[in-house]
Design a protein around this motif. Structure first.
Motif, PDB file in Angstrom:
ATOM      1  N   SER A  45     -16.874 121.007  30.624  1.00 44.12           N
ATOM      2  CA  SER A  45     -16.586 122.407  30.257  1.00 44.12           C
ATOM      3  C   SER A  45     -17.675 122.957  29.354  1.00 44.12           C
ATOM      4  O   SER A  45     -18.087 124.110  29.492  1.00 44.12           O
ATOM      5  N   ASP A 165     -14.066 126.121  36.481  1.00 40.32           N
ATOM      6  CA  ASP A 165     -13.710 125.010  35.586  1.00 40.32           C
ATOM      7  C   ASP A 165     -12.235 124.673  35.722  1.00 40.32           C
ATOM      8  O   ASP A 165     -11.375 125.334  35.148  1.00 40.32           O
ATOM      9  N   GLU A 166     -11.958 123.646  36.503  1.00 39.30           N
ATOM     10  CA  GLU A 166     -10.583 123.141  36.689  1.00 39.30           C
ATOM     11  C   GLU A 166      -9.598 124.254  36.966  1.00 39.30           C
ATOM     12  O   GLU A 166      -8.568 124.361  36.292  1.00 39.30           O
TER      13      GLU A 166
HETATM   14 MG   LIG Z   1     -12.959 120.586  30.528  1.00 39.80          MG
END
Ligand SMILES: [Mg+2]
Ligand SMILES: Nc1ncnc2c1ncn2[C@@H]1O[C@H](COP(=O)(O)OP(=O)(O)OP(=O)(O)O)[C@@H](O)[C@H]1O
Length: 246
Positions: A45, A165-166
């Protein structure tokens, strides 16, 4: 000839005295999908946020289309119009309808014609099967629907690069597939250039042209997607894949 979109050179990032990213080097060409994998806390991240100017870095260089990115706010404001990002949390404005959420940046920031953007927004909503929710408010949508809207909102800016991101991490299992399908289609149909952080290994195996495997803020290996999932170069990555029961 492959057209380079983004390049990272010798990037070091600190949180206070603590070094979160160590000498990061990689580049991504137009139409490529790069997947960032690695254990929790490895810096995925942090890296993706750095690429969007959300995190400053101490040294190293970032290039967009071969031009060095200066680390100032004005620069990043311009660049963020070309680099779309979707996070785990949807960040839709709760007081605006779905349509107004989508229109906001293209009309206010990019100064585009409202009717024209609206027409395009409806086409994008069609694509994610949410056209009938154009006048809904975010609270009236499920998590998966909100995430599909967040993707549409980013696409309405006509980005050249998308960062994910996820995006499915907080969704119920039955919602995950629809969102991943949209991202896969963005690659297959639109040849969108993308950097993706995901814990969905089957999805990563299908979509990744290249995998960057991170640990402790370092890129331990950079491997073509197919090869990474069959035979990673490092034992650490092999262990990681085993732990993911892939
Ligand atoms: Mg992360
Ligand atoms: N704002 C911050 N201030 C200080 N340390 C931070 C900050 N954000 C992240 N870190 C630290 O940096 C390291 C990398 O965090 P990061 O969130 O990038 O990991 P990640 O690979 O995305 O993990 P996950 O898979 O759990 O999302 C971690 O040790 C984390 O504690």
């Amino acid at each position: 000839m492959a057209e380079e979109i983004l390049k990272v050179e010798h990037l070091n990032k600190f949180y206070g005295d603590w070094q979160a990213l160590h000498d990061i080097n990689f580049s991504i060409n137009k139409g490529e999908v790069v997947t960032l994998l690695g254990p929790s806390g490895s810096g995925k991240s942090t890296l993706i946020r750095t690429l969007n100017g959300l995190e400053p870095f101490r040294d190293g260089k970032l290039y967009f289309h071969g031009k060095e990115i200066e680390q100032d706010q004005k620069n990043w404001q311009e660049l963020r119009q070309k680099i779309g990002m979707v996070f785990q949390s949807y960040d839709l404005f709760p007081n605006l309808t779905v349509m107004d959420n989508i229109l906001l940046a293209p009309v206010k920031v990019q100064g585009r014609d409202k009717e024209e953007v609206k027409k395009e927004a409806l086409e994008l909503l069609d694509r994610v099967e949410l056209r009938n929710h154009a006048d809904s408010y975010p609270r009236e949508l499920s998590g998966g629907q909100k995430q599909r809207i967040a993707i549409v909102r980013a696409l309405a800016m006509h980005p050249e690069l998308m960062l994910f991101d996820e995006v499915t991490a907080s969704l119920d299992p039955e919602m995950v597939r629809g969102v991943l399908q949209i991202i896969k289609e963005l690659s297959d149909r639109d040849h969108m250039t993308m950097i993706i952080v995901t814990h969905e290994m089957n999805f990563a195996a299908k979509i990744a042209d290249r995998v960057l495997f991170l640990e402790g803020g370092k890129i331990l290996e950079e491997t073509p997607g197919k090869q990474f999932f069959e035979k990673p170069q490092t034992s650490r990555a092999a262990e990681f894949l085993n732990s993911m029961e892939f």
